[in-house]
Design an enzyme around this catalytic site. Structure first.
Site, PDB file in Angstrom:
ATOM      1  CD  GLU A  36       8.827  -6.294  -4.304  1.00  0.00           C
ATOM      2  OE1 GLU A  36       7.929  -5.512  -4.660  1.00  0.00           O
ATOM      3  OE2 GLU A  36       9.185  -7.272  -4.988  1.00  0.00           O
ATOM      4  CG  ASP A  77       6.538  -4.854  -0.462  1.00  0.00           C
ATOM      5  OD1 ASP A  77       6.378  -5.864  -1.161  1.00  0.00           O
ATOM      6  OD2 ASP A  77       6.733  -3.723  -0.943  1.00  0.00           O
ATOM      7  CB  ILE A  78      11.892  -3.489  -0.504  1.00  0.00           C
ATOM      8  CG1 ILE A  78      12.698  -4.432   0.377  1.00  0.00           C
ATOM      9  CG2 ILE A  78      12.726  -2.285  -0.917  1.00  0.00           C
ATOM     10  CD1 ILE A  78      13.937  -4.994  -0.287  1.00  0.00           C
TER      11      ILE A  78
END
Length: 300
Positions: A215, A171-172
């Site tokens: 994301e 996950d960003i």
């Protein structure tokens, strides 16, 4: 330019010679003289169309076509029946088992070429559409649909062989803040750069890197231990840090970072896919809870 491949299945040598003569200039030709030989050949060879004789001993064309359509590896290959049976009943039966067309004997060269060309073109178009349906439009990597199907397939394979299956979920960090600060256009470009960087890392044919949603990204790693998956995750974090994509709104670093969760499972009779999926989701959650920009391994 590589030629498309046509498989001719016929127990009569004269028919094979005629069909091969009509098509060999435009296509690569493979030959099988029985239904069983054809099915064995298709286990190792990729073909784009099958010309299948109906009247064959032991295993007639109808039975061969039915077997082809029941096998996921061959079900989409177009089958044209080659027959001397010029009757509506024969055509109805052939269409019922999955044939796309008929060519009757004696052969008309122009008709044979036209029908083969048409159905190969349709087949290629259907493969292209299917490929597009399995790709994420923004990043060009596999999408959620492809991920779900591959995970189910690899899970079942790992269960049969009782081998280890690992998942990496990424996950960003603070991506909503990135979008709010730099705009959604820059956010899309960030996702493309991150996906491209991760996808550039060495992978096996059986591994699958996919956009899970928003994301979040997933990496399926068959026959991979948790320790091996951890090293891969370290490489992923490194390649994303090298991008040095500015993120002044992040609470972690001044550039884009990833939180990563890992879960691995030796698959036996008492395991379920949901257990592995929940474990990797929990691992990612803990990586975020513990401060982000880190890797967390979930023990199962």
């Amino acid at each position: 330019m590589n030629k498309n491949t046509v498989l001719i299945v016929d127990d009569t040598a004269a028919n094979i010679r005629v069909l091969a003569g009509i098509l060999s200039e435009e296509y690569e030709i493979l030959i099988a003289t029985s239904g069983k030989d054809a099915l064995h050949l298709l286990e190792v060879e990729k073909v784009d169309l099958i010309l299948l004789d109906i009247m064959m001993p032991e295993m007639d064309g109808y039975k061969v076509c039915k077997a082809l359509k029941e096998n996921p590896q061959t079900s989409k290959i177009p089958v044209i029946f080659v027959t001397a049976l010029n009757s509506a009943d024969a055509e109805i039966k052939g269409l019922h088992v999955g044939a796309v067309d008929f060519i009757t004997k004696p052969f008309n060269n122009v008709v044979v070429q036209a029908r083969v060309r048409t159905h190969i073109k349709l087949y290629e178009q259907s493969l292209l559409l299917e490929e597009l349906a399995r790709k994420d439009a923004l990043t060009g990597i596999a999408n959620r649909r492809e991920y779900d199907e591959r995970l189910a397939m690899e899970y079942n394979r790992a269960k049969r062989s009782r081998s280890e299956l690992s998942l990496i979920m990424m996950d960003i960090d603070f991506f909503k803040k990135y979008n709010d600060t730099y705009g959604h256009g820059m956010g899309d470009e960030c996702l493309r750069k991150v996906a491209k960087a991760i996808n550039s890392l060495p992978k096996r044919v059986t591994d699958l890197f996919a956009r899970y949603g928003g994301e979040e990204f997933m990496l399926i790693l068959p026959e991979t231990s948790q320790q091996q998956a951890y090293k891969i995750a370290q490489g992923i974090q490194k390649v994303v840090r090298i991008l040095a994509i500015e993120h002044k709104a992040s609470d972690v670093k001044s550039y884009i970072t990833l939180s990563i969760g890992i879960a691995s499972l030796y698959l036996g009779e008492d395991q379920t896919p949901l257990r592995l999926a929940k474990a990797v989701d929990d691992a990612l959650y803990k990586a975020k809870e513990n401060g982000r920009d880190q890797i967390f391994l979930e023990e199962i």
